[in-house]
Scaffold this active site. Structure first.
Site, PDB file in Angstrom:
ATOM      1  N   GLU A 256     -24.408  82.962  70.373  1.00 23.12           N
ATOM      2  CA  GLU A 256     -25.555  82.320  69.727  1.00 23.12           C
ATOM      3  C   GLU A 256     -26.602  81.964  70.785  1.00 23.12           C
ATOM      4  OE1 GLU A 256     -26.444  78.383  66.907  1.00 23.12           O
ATOM      5  OE2 GLU A 256     -24.585  78.538  68.075  1.00 23.12           O
ATOM      6  N   LYS A 318     -29.925  82.525  59.970  1.00 22.72           N
ATOM      7  CA  LYS A 318     -28.861  81.593  59.588  1.00 22.72           C
ATOM      8  C   LYS A 318     -29.214  80.839  58.308  1.00 22.72           C
ATOM      9  CE  LYS A 318     -25.957  77.908  61.519  1.00 22.72           C
ATOM     10  NZ  LYS A 318     -25.773  76.962  62.630  1.00 22.72           N
ATOM     11  N   CYS A 378     -22.525  80.137  64.311  1.00 21.55           N
ATOM     12  CA  CYS A 378     -21.951  78.815  64.545  1.00 21.55           C
ATOM     13  C   CYS A 378     -21.047  78.399  63.392  1.00 21.55           C
ATOM     14  CB  CYS A 378     -23.064  77.801  64.812  1.00 21.55           C
ATOM     15  SG  CYS A 378     -22.471  76.206  65.436  1.00 21.55           S
TER      16      CYS A 378
END
Length: 501
Positions: A256, A318, A378
């Site tokens: 990430e 995301k 994540c």
């Protein structure tokens, strides 16, 4: 304070305190049963709705206070929050999360009291975990079922998911308490679900459609320097240099925000490196911040994103953002109060739910194939519902993270275990890359095939299976469990009503 009347409250606190030790990295799973049995016992001795609320809250406060104590590391070590503020902030967070089980079990006391006690306890335990997955964007962490990656109950994961395993655990714990109290051995019937889980482990819900070679780069970039301007290009050089030793793998995964330049600014460097990747039949998938350019509808908005380049393509933004980490609720009111809320890249926009999968070219002799890759950033991998939706058409799952925020605490280990549970639930292999660890390849049984521990700058190459098909859990989702749970609590409420009618 240690009076007989206070004993159920102390049992609730101790039960909550041992709960995290059933999970990663300890996996002392019997403590999960003891923990749930302690909560059930304390609720048995709660004669009022208020008492049930209090004891469930005490249990939850101890559970989350210890279980998510790693948040302190990000707030104090990396967020600049002083100890005197970081410690109570973690306590406030734990206390807030504890309100969720407290509310559900207070509702249980009000609607059904001890009617169908064993079954209603299991139903409400599942519902409070489920409620926590969506309330205020959700926090699907510290689920009881996540302790059972390698026990006989793992066979239930492709059928009911971790939620169903949690239901079985709560049912088992409550039944054991009642048997100990009454010697009514009929309550041990739920224990048959355990050997059934062992038998279910032999079923193959998905099948292999080929393999692909994969690599992972773990850059181990120091978190406190990661976003400094002078570190931007040395970091790019680090990842590109470490990737050259992995050339030839179909897919090479970076963490990430491995690249701290905005996507648009990185493009010239990306295009140059893409030529190298194409010459070696490789695709890089990396995390990178993305900003919409001028003239677009979302001009100036940021995303935490994933891109694929080289011999593959795709962009993913995301969807599930971290409150106070990637966006600030009530931003105008609280920004500036605590340094932690002013960290770089802490004001992202959520991505659209309907996004294409990433594409990676798989090279096998003279014939090429196209692999569809489902990406998660994540703690998106912690959301069973999100993973189920996008995994259906995917050959492989990839998840990237920057767990450097939490050092070598419980957080990265718990996070790794969640990725393993998603592999088990979906029957897919999972490739994971993080900045400082744990990076790993996980097979469709939830077993770690290869891993890099925390704190090392290195990488690995491996062969991953591409799989297709759907587990039963992917087909039905939580619908059967929700019907069962609400049916049980409705029946329990009906029985209580007749007794008091």
């Amino acid at each position: 304070m240690f009076t007989r009347a206070a004993l159920p409250s102390w049992i609730a606190i101790l039960g909550g305190a041992v709960f995290p030790f059933a999970l990663a990295p300890f996996f002392y799973w019997p403590l999960g049963l003891i923990s749930l049995a302690a909560l059930f016992f304390s609720l048995q001795h709660s004669a009022t709705t208020g008492a049930a609320f209090k004891r469930a809250w005490l249990f939850g406060f101890a559970q989350f206070g210890l279980g998510v104590s790693w948040i302190y590391v990000s707030m104090h070590n990396h967020g600049g929050t002083p100890v005197w503020l970081a410690v109570p902030a973690v306590g406030l967070f734990a206390g807030f999360l504890a309100l969720i089980p407290a509310t559900w079990f207070a509702l249980r006391q009000k609607l059904s009291s001890q009617s169908l006690a064993v079954f209603s306890f299991a139903a409400y335990w599942f519902l409070q975990e489920w409620g926590r997955s969506w309330f205020l964007t959700g926090f699907p962490w510290l689920y009881a079922g996540d302790a059972h990656l390698s026990t006989v109950l793992a066979g239930w994961a492709p059928i009911t998911g971790a939620y169903g395993i949690s239901f079985i655990l709560a049912l088992t714990a409550a039944a054991i308490v009642v048997v100990a109290q009454t010697r009514n051995w009929a309550y041990l019937i739920p224990l048959l679900l355990w050997p059934a889980g062992d038998a279910l482990r032999n079923l193959n819900w998905t099948h292999n459609i080929g393999t692909m070679t994969v690599g992972v780069v773990q850059g181990n970039v120091e978190q406190n320097r990661k976003w400094l301007n002078e570190e931007i290009f040395p970091t790019i050089d680090r990842y590109q240099e470490d990737t050259r030793s992995l050339f030839g793998n179909d897919l090479i995964l970076w963490p990430e925000t491995a690249i701290t330049l905005l996507y648009q600014r990185y493009q010239p460097y990306m295009e140059l490196f893409a030529e190298e990747l194409q010459a070696h039949n490789s695709t890089v998938i990396t995390g990178i911040p993305f900003r919409w350019p001028r003239g677009t509808e979302l001009e100036g908005e940021y995303h935490n994103s994933i891109i694929a380049f080289g011999d593959g393509e795709g962009v993913y933004h995301k969807q599930r953002l971290v409150p106070f980490g990637e966006y600030i609720p009530l931003e105008s009111a609280i920004r500036g109060l605590i340094p932690f809320f002013d960290l770089p890249m802490s004001s992202f926009r959520a991505g659209d739910p309907e996004q294409d999968l990433l594409k990676v070219t798989v090279h096998s002799g003279e014939q090429n194939d196209l692999a569809l890759i489902a990406p998660y950033i994540c703690y998106e991998i912690a959301y069973p519902d999100l993973v189920l939706q996008t995994a259906r058409n995917a050959d492989l799952l990839v998840t990237i993270s920057n767990d450097a925020w939490f050092g070598d605490s419980l957080g990265p280990k718990q996070h790794m275990a969640l990725a393993q549970m998603r592999a088990l639930e979906t029957g897919r292999w999972v490739l994971r890359s993080t900045n400082t660890g744990i990076s790993a390849l996980v097979n469709h049984h939830g077993d770690i095939i290869q891993r890099i521990p925390v704190g090392e700058r290195t990488g690995f190459s491996a062969v991953a299976e591409r799989r297709t098909g759907e587990t039963l859990y992917m087909r039905t989702g939580l619908t059967p469990l929700l019907i069962l749970a609400f049916g049980l609590i409705g029946l329990a409420a009906l029985i209580r009503g007749k007794r008091h009618g």
